[in-house]
Design an enzyme around this catalytic site. Structure first.
Site, mmCIF file in Angstrom:
data_model
loop_
_atom_site.group_PDB
_atom_site.id
_atom_site.type_symbol
_atom_site.label_atom_id
_atom_site.label_comp_id
_atom_site.label_asym_id
_atom_site.label_seq_id
_atom_site.Cartn_x
_atom_site.Cartn_y
_atom_site.Cartn_z
ATOM 1 N N HIS A 12 28.676 43.058 38.166
ATOM 2 C CA HIS A 12 28.457 41.863 39.004
ATOM 3 C C HIS A 12 29.564 41.709 40.056
ATOM 4 C CE1 HIS A 12 30.530 39.678 35.392
ATOM 5 N NE2 HIS A 12 31.450 40.053 36.253
ATOM 6 N N HIS A 59 34.078 33.104 35.457
ATOM 7 C CA HIS A 59 35.430 33.641 35.653
ATOM 8 C C HIS A 59 36.422 32.490 35.852
ATOM 9 C CE1 HIS A 59 32.677 36.975 36.533
ATOM 10 N NE2 HIS A 59 33.679 37.808 36.309
ATOM 11 N N HIS A 193 36.850 48.625 34.565
ATOM 12 C CA HIS A 193 37.699 48.145 35.661
ATOM 13 C C HIS A 193 38.847 47.296 35.137
ATOM 14 C CE1 HIS A 193 34.928 44.663 35.317
ATOM 15 N NE2 HIS A 193 35.704 43.945 36.109
ATOM 16 N N GLU A 240 34.199 43.168 29.678
ATOM 17 C CA GLU A 240 32.942 42.481 30.043
ATOM 18 C C GLU A 240 31.714 43.238 29.512
ATOM 19 O OE1 GLU A 240 34.079 40.231 34.255
ATOM 20 O OE2 GLU A 240 33.002 42.118 34.348
HETATM 21 C C1 DHB Z 1 35.619 42.033 40.660
HETATM 22 C C2 DHB Z 1 35.416 40.848 39.960
HETATM 23 C C3 DHB Z 1 34.664 40.839 38.807
HETATM 24 O O1 DHB Z 1 34.408 39.704 38.119
HETATM 25 C C4 DHB Z 1 34.126 41.998 38.308
HETATM 26 O O2 DHB Z 1 33.424 41.926 37.156
HETATM 27 C C5 DHB Z 1 34.312 43.187 38.990
HETATM 28 C C6 DHB Z 1 35.059 43.204 40.163
HETATM 29 C C7 DHB Z 1 36.408 42.050 41.915
HETATM 30 O O3 DHB Z 1 37.011 41.007 42.246
HETATM 31 O O4 DHB Z 1 36.392 43.057 42.619
HETATM 32 FE FE FE Z 2 33.551 39.959 36.242
#
Ligand code: DHB
Ligand code: FE
Length: 279
Positions: A12, A59, A193, A240
């Site tokens: 997302h 978030h 990530h 996540e």
């Molecule tokens: C980013 C934010 C998110 O919540 C995520 O799941 C992936 C990437 C971002 O800020 O790039």
């Molecule tokens: Fe996220």
């Protein structure tokens, strides 16, 4: 009776929403992502359900870290796109489905799965970006939505197994809902990530692909990972991915993978998407 027609997992990443909102999907950086998503969008066009149950995380946008529930379900008539600091995204208001949402609350509670109930909930990129990934920029979202919000940001988090069991409880609730509704179930977030700290930028394609393989071949293997496993292998925000287990738990024992796409980088993340149909 209501019936689950399929499940989708998708990252997302907020930048993907911004690319759509600002007409940048044909730019060099974004073209591979949106080219890769074409079959996903075709599938969604052909398989638009009456209701999508969207498992996402807030978030720390709507909820304060002072009071963060583990699992929350939205029972409102509608949900506004949240202001994440630069004004709400200019996307349609998300139409709820209070009857199905309350039915899930009651059914899950009767099985000792105690959900927090939100009568209002502004939805951040965790929910609106997946809608844009699937449906682009319509004047109205084509289906109603039941938002299911999972705490993946303030430890202790629910276990990967608990998330799967929540999905099973949602699946049973849907199958007992006394209306002829078609229902989609979406798990969002991930894949690997980490946005800050010493390991910022970590991605792990081997782990991500194994997780995707497991969804069809060995879904319980994805419930055996601890949070430390996810964080070590997939970065601090890679955790996540436990939300995809809710999606998988709501499907049947045997599923067909009808779509998969994986692309690095999108922002500082590995972007992944999958579509699963019950056999
Ligand atoms: C980013 C934010 C998110 O919540 C995520 O799941 C992936 C990437 C971002 O800020 O790039
Ligand atoms: Fe996220």
């Amino acid at each position: 009776m209501a019936k689950i027609i399929g499940g989708m997992g998708t990252s997302h990443v907020p930048g993907a929403g911004a690319a759509i909102d600002n007409g940048k999907t044909e730019e060099d950086y974004w073209r591979p992502l949106f080219q890769g998503l074409k079959p996903l969008r075709e599938w969604h066009k052909k398989n638009t359900p009456d209701v999508n149950i969207i498992v996402f995380n807030d978030h720390a946008t709507f909820y304060s870290l002072d009071a963060y529930s583990t699992f929350t379900i939205g029972v409102a008539e509608e949900f506004n796109p949240a202001d994440e600091g630069w004004g709400p995204r200019k996307v349609p208001i998300v139409r709820g489905h209070p009857e199905l949402a309350w039915h899930i609350v009651e059914s899950a509670m009767s099985e000792e799965f105690d959900l927090a109930v939100a009568g209002s909930l502004d939805v951040d990129h965790g929910l609106t970006v997946p809608l844009s990934i699937a449906y682009d920029q319509p004047d109205e979202w084509p289906s109603a939505v039941v938002p299911v919000c999972v705490n993946v940001i303030q430890h202790p988090l629910p276990s990967a197994l608990r998330c799967f069991k929540l999905g099973q409880a949602i699946g049973r609730a849907v199958s007992k809902f006394d209306q002829d509704l078609s229902v989609g179930i979406w798990g969002t977030g991930g894949l690997s990530h980490q946005l800050g700290g010493e390991r910022a930028g970590v991605v792990n394609p081997e782990f991500d692909q194994k997780f995707l393989d497991n969804l069809t071949q060995d879904p319980m293997a994805n419930t055996a990972y601890s949070h430390t496993d996810f964080i070590r292998e997939a970065g601090s925000e890679g955790v996540e991915m436990i939300m995809w287990n809710v999606m998988r738990g709501a499907l049947g024992d045997h599923v067909d993978e009808v779509f998969r796409f994986y692309h690095i980088p999108v922002s500082a993340t590995a972007y992944g998407a999958i579509i699963l149909e019950n056999q």
